[in-house]
Structures are given as C-alpha cells and as structure tokens.
Design an enzyme around this catalytic site. Structure first.
Site, PDB file in Angstrom:
ATOM      1  CG  ASP A 189      -2.301   0.612   0.855  1.00  0.00           C
ATOM      2  OD1 ASP A 189      -2.304   1.785   0.443  1.00  0.00           O
ATOM      3  OD2 ASP A 189      -3.336  -0.059   0.977  1.00  0.00           O
ATOM      4  CG  HIS A 264      -4.438   2.297  -1.992  1.00  0.00           C
ATOM      5  ND1 HIS A 264      -4.407   3.048  -0.846  1.00  0.00           N
ATOM      6  CD2 HIS A 264      -5.747   2.277  -2.400  1.00  0.00           C
ATOM      7  CE1 HIS A 264      -5.648   3.455  -0.557  1.00  0.00           C
ATOM      8  NE2 HIS A 264      -6.469   3.019  -1.490  1.00  0.00           N
ATOM      9  CD  GLU A 327     -10.065   4.130  -1.174  1.00  0.00           C
ATOM     10  OE1 GLU A 327     -10.905   4.712  -0.480  1.00  0.00           O
ATOM     11  OE2 GLU A 327      -9.042   3.594  -0.695  1.00  0.00           O
ATOM     12  CE1 TYR A 418     -14.206  -3.207   3.921  1.00  0.00           C
ATOM     13  CE2 TYR A 418     -13.300  -1.037   4.368  1.00  0.00           C
ATOM     14  CZ  TYR A 418     -13.494  -2.099   3.514  1.00  0.00           C
ATOM     15  OH  TYR A 418     -12.956  -2.052   2.258  1.00  0.00           O
ATOM     16  CG  ASP A 420     -11.246  -0.556   9.334  1.00  0.00           C
ATOM     17  OD1 ASP A 420     -12.364  -1.056   9.042  1.00  0.00           O
ATOM     18  OD2 ASP A 420     -10.666   0.256   8.597  1.00  0.00           O
ATOM     19  CD1 TRP A 469     -10.136  -1.914   5.871  1.00  0.00           C
ATOM     20  CD2 TRP A 469      -8.261  -2.094   4.669  1.00  0.00           C
ATOM     21  NE1 TRP A 469     -10.479  -2.373   4.621  1.00  0.00           N
ATOM     22  CE2 TRP A 469      -9.354  -2.500   3.863  1.00  0.00           C
ATOM     23  CE3 TRP A 469      -6.976  -2.122   4.118  1.00  0.00           C
ATOM     24  CZ2 TRP A 469      -9.201  -2.925   2.539  1.00  0.00           C
ATOM     25  CZ3 TRP A 469      -6.823  -2.539   2.806  1.00  0.00           C
ATOM     26  CH2 TRP A 469      -7.919  -2.934   2.035  1.00  0.00           C
ATOM     27  CD  GLU A 471      -5.994   2.714   7.246  1.00  0.00           C
ATOM     28  OE1 GLU A 471      -6.426   1.711   7.854  1.00  0.00           O
ATOM     29  OE2 GLU A 471      -6.388   3.036   6.097  1.00  0.00           O
TER      30      GLU A 471
END
Ligand code: ACM
Length: 532
Positions: A189, A264, A327, A418, A420, A469, A471
């Site tokens: 990524d 990404h 994206e 999701y 996250d 994910w 982050e």
C-alpha cells in the site's frame, strides 16, 4: 430422541454452529489407551489432531491404519459417497461413549471435523503444557456439517502496520478453529511494501520503511498533524512467505496475496520513481488516506508489475491473485502528458478506461498462467476485465453488478465486514479507530445475499470476508481486539445455514467459546462490554 442433560447442551458451544446437530447420551473420554485409526488419505489430518492433543493431555498417540480395534477408538474414514451431499469440506462426526467416527469425502472435511472435536473438548485442551485433573471428554453427538459458502475469508492489512510471521501464524490458527479458508494478505500500500521481490530489491529496501507515522486521528488541516518521529517498517522474505503459505495449507487455508495497483502504490513509487507520474520525489507515505501518486500505466510499468506477479505466482499457489484496483486517483494521470497521450493512442475515453485497461493487462496475463484476477469493486469502472472476480467493499452494489454480469464476487461490504470500525458508540472507551460503528450483533445478524441478485446468479457469490485495515491498529494485540469476537460471528455467517443462525443462542455459545479464546490468550473484546 435421547434425553439430553443441560450440561451436555452447554458443552456444545460450537462456533460456527454446524448444519445439523443431534445430541446423544453420555460422553467419550480420551484415555492414554485410546487408539486413533485413519485411512491413509487422512493420515495427515489425524496426525495433526493427535499432535494437538498431546501438550495438554500428555497422551502421545500414534496414528494407526487398518480396521478399528475394540475399545476406545477415534476413527478417520474417507468416504467418497459423501461428496455429493457434503462436498470436500463437509463431514460427519459421530461421538458415542466408546467410539468417535469422522467421515469425509476429502481431507478438508476431516480437518473441519477435528476443529469441531477440538471445541467439544474442554477449553484446557488449548493449553501448551500438561493440565492436571481435567476430564478430557466430548459429549456424545452426531453432527453432519457442510459450509454455506466456499469463500470464508479474513483479510489483514500488513502495510499500514507490519505484523510479524509469528502473529500471522497465530491468526491462521484462530481462522482454522473457526473454519475460515481464505487469508487475504494485503501486502502493499502507500505506507509500506512488505513482500521481497528478487528482481526489484528496492521495493523492500526502500518501500518497506517509512520515516514516521501520524499520531492520533487523521487531520484534514496539515498544520494540525503530528508525527511520531519513529521509523516503522518490516517485510516478509520469500522464505517467510513459503513458511506462511505451508502453515496455512496445513490448515486448509488458501493465502490470497494482494499487490495493490495502480493506486495505493506510493511505497512502490518511492522505491522506483519511474513507476509514478509526478516529477517530484516521494517518500513512503506517512499519512493515512490515499497517497499522492499512483502507478503510471505505461507498458514499462505494466511489465514491472507483471514481473512482480511472476514472483508472486511462484510463492502463492492460490487460484486467485488480488491486484487491488481501489481508489485510483485520476489527478496524477490527468497531470501526466504521457498518460494523456496513451489514452488517445489506445482510443480510450478517459482515465476510468485507462484504469480498466491497466487491470485488463493483468487479467490477461494471469489468465494465461492459469490464475484468476480478483480486485476491489472499482475494477468495474471503465469495464470489468473478462475473467475478474470482484470484492464488493463499497456496499453490495459491486457484487450485484458483477454477479448479474456472470462474474464471481465476494461480499466484503464495509457496512458488515469492516472490522476496523468501532465496536461501540462510546468511542472514548475504545481504542482509537478509523470511524464507523459495527457491533458484534450487527455482524452476526447480517443476511449477506443481496436481494437484487438474480436467483440464477446467486451461485456467483463465493462467500464473505472480514477486513482488518490497520491504520489505527499498531500490533497483533490490537488486531485481536478488533477481530475477535466479530470474526467468530462472521464465521457463522460464512459457514452456518441461514436457518441455523440464532443470535440469542450464538451469544450463549460465545460465552463458553470466549473461555477457549482466553486460554489461547486472544485479546478479544469482552462480550459484556457495552456497545452504547
Ligand atoms: C478499500 O477499503 N479501499 C478496499
């Protein structure tokens, strides 16, 4: 019907709940004299089960072949006649006070039977050293079990935060306990490239390290952003990957690698600037969200990414290879005269079609090598590549469009998968997360098949998958807090027939199952922690 004690029912705290469960009377007790017998084709599965019993019980079983002797026996039998009804992943398990019989048409089914047996035994069976004074019993029961979906996935982003090999193996173990069979490994990524590529060493020499990481939540105002000043990184050598792929295969898990393109990809561009569009140098991205550049779509860049995929194919036997595709910012291609010229030269309408062209280069290349391209639902934009499978993350629409057009799809919608997202509306009592709200009960009660898929196309839905994910998830303990017990709930969405799901019963079983997760030292979010 045999009379069943409440205690016996409580002991059947199976997750995911099987297709058919008929409780029996009494229990089977493991003893040092118990004999494990297996057909040769199920030797590996039987041996794995025998070895798993050893640390906690101290019993050292050696798997035998041939007919079952008299006395206490666990028998593994290959039964091709079950293939029609139960497929390769289904099994029958009969536990009586003297005899346990596993029947399956293929090793995968027998393996899932061992995961069920593991859950029928006391949670202490998960200990890695001998436990005294435990009765190693399984309640008598007859189970016939077959998964609802063939794709039962767990995705993990190791780019935003690197996760060591030991953690990946631990996660694969927990997946196996819950009968998951696809590990989607998000390896690259903007914030880090994690896979050693022999032909292009700078992907990891440069791309695996960022100078620092954003502190706290994302701030749109750049003057408000704080960074930690600490380099972060790491990568998997090709030997690491082979080890993980083998470890997964022994648990009937396919590792689906993801190499993100053309978006990404800032870590890749930091390593090899010629892959990008902008004339200024970029480091590995320190911020969350999308990076500042994407791969250019030149034939040279396509060739480099195909070289990368060539090494990926050597390492990963998975029929599916994930190329990301989500994206993809169009600004860098709009600013790059070479990309504008390429759009005109190829007779394309716009940047969406250029993205589709790029993905098609990969689809053709992978198809010629006997593999299947899989990508996020943006690969539908500008036209879907002919052999592509779609992961629908921005809701269900991508899966509906793909399936209705005759393509395979996996349901990965942010609204239910999701992990996250926050597990409580009281955000102050939770670890910092990206946003959203996805509590356990919402995951469990998900009815995954979208109504808008034509009845004759429902078979195109391969299954469901949870996304983690990272982050805001810095390490394995934090992954576990977000993943469990939501993954236990998703295991049931993936495996159990819709008619067999019941939230109240699931929560009662989970209360028992959490004890097992505790013995395994899983940092699961407590079941009784408030959600509002
Ligand atoms: C995604 O969440 N961008 C697939």
């Amino acid at each position: 019907m045999p009379v069943v004690s409440q205690a016996a029912v409580a002991a059947l705290a199976l997750v995911p709940w099987p297709s058919r469960v008929t409780p029996g009377a009494g229990a089977f007790a493991l003893a040092p004299s118990t004999v494990i017998v297996a057909d040769a084709a199920l030797d590996g599965v039987a041996d794995g089960f025998a070895r798993a019993l050893h640390p906690a019980t101290g019993y050292a079983y050696v798997v035998r072949h041939g007919a079952a002797p008299k006395g206490s026996v666990i028998e593994f039998r290959l039964d091709a006649s079950l293939k029609g009804a139960l497929g390769e992943e289904g099994y029958r398990l009969d536990v009586t006070p003297t005899h346990v019989t596993v029947r399956a048409a293929a090793p995968a089914g027998a393996f899932y039977a061992t995961q069920t047996m593991r859950q029928l035994l006391p949670a202490a069976i998960e200990r890695s050293a001998r436990v005294a004074k435990v009765a190693w019993t399984m309640p008598a029961v007859s189970i016939e079990d077959v998964p609802r979906f063939s794709w039962r996935g767990s995705h993990l982003d190791v780019s935003r935060h690197f996760m060591p090999v030991t953690f990946i193996k631990r996660h694969l173990d927990l997946m196996a306990l819950h009968k998951f069979n696809r590990f989607h490994w998000h390896l690259t990524d903007d914030q880090g490239w994690r896979l050693e590529i022999r032909k292009y060493p700078k992907f990891t020499q440069v791309g695996a390290w960022r100078t620092e990481t954003l502190v706290g939540s994302y701030q749109p105002d750049s003057t408000k952003r704080k960074y930690d000043g600490t380099p972060h990184g790491g990568y998997y050598t090709q030997d690491d990957v082979r080890e993980i792929v083998a470890y997964a295969a022994a648990r009937f898990i396919t590792v689906v690698p993801e190499i993100e393109m053309p978006g990404h990809a800032q870590a890749a561009i930091a390593a090899y600037p010629e892959l990008g569009n902008l004339s200024r140098p970029l480091g590995v991205y320190r911020l969350w969200g999308e990076g500042e550049d994407v791969l250019n779509a030149s034939p040279a860049t396509v060739a480099v990414m195909q070289d990368v995929l060539a090494e990926v194919l050597e390492l990963f036997p998975s029929p599916w290879i994930h190329v990301g595709g989500d994206e993809v910012q169009k600004g860098p291609w709009q600013q790059n005269p070479a990309m504008q010229a390429q759009i005109r030269q190829l007779g394309l309408k716009d940047e969406h079609e250029l993205q589709s062209w790029f993905i098609r280069q990969m689809d053709t290349w992978l198809t010629a090598r006997g593999r299947r391209l899989i990508g996020w639902d943006e690969i539908l934009e500008g036209g879907l590549a002919p052999n592509a499978t779609v992961m629908s993350w921005r809701g269900d629409d991508g899966a509906i469009a793909a399936a209705n057009a005759g393509h395979d799809a996996v349901l990965t919608p942010n609204h239910h998968t999701y992990f996250d997202y926050y597990q409580s509306k009281e955000r102050g009592r939770e670890p910092l997360a990206i946003g959203g709200f996805l509590p356990l009960d919402t995951v469990y009660t998900w009815d995954p098949i979208p109504k808008a898929i034509a009845p004759d196309k429902v078979g195109r839905i391969l299954g469901v998958q949870a996304q983690v994910w990272t982050e805001y998830i810095p390490d394995g303990r934090a992954v576990e807090y977000m993943a469990w017990p939501r993954l236990s709930a998703l295991a049931e969405v993936a495996w159990t027939p819709a008619a067999g799901r019941d939230l109240v019963k699931f929560r009662a079983r989970m209360a028992v199952h959490m004890e097992r997760l505790k013995v395994l030292d899983v940092n699961a979010r407590p079941l009784d922690k408030p959600v509002f």
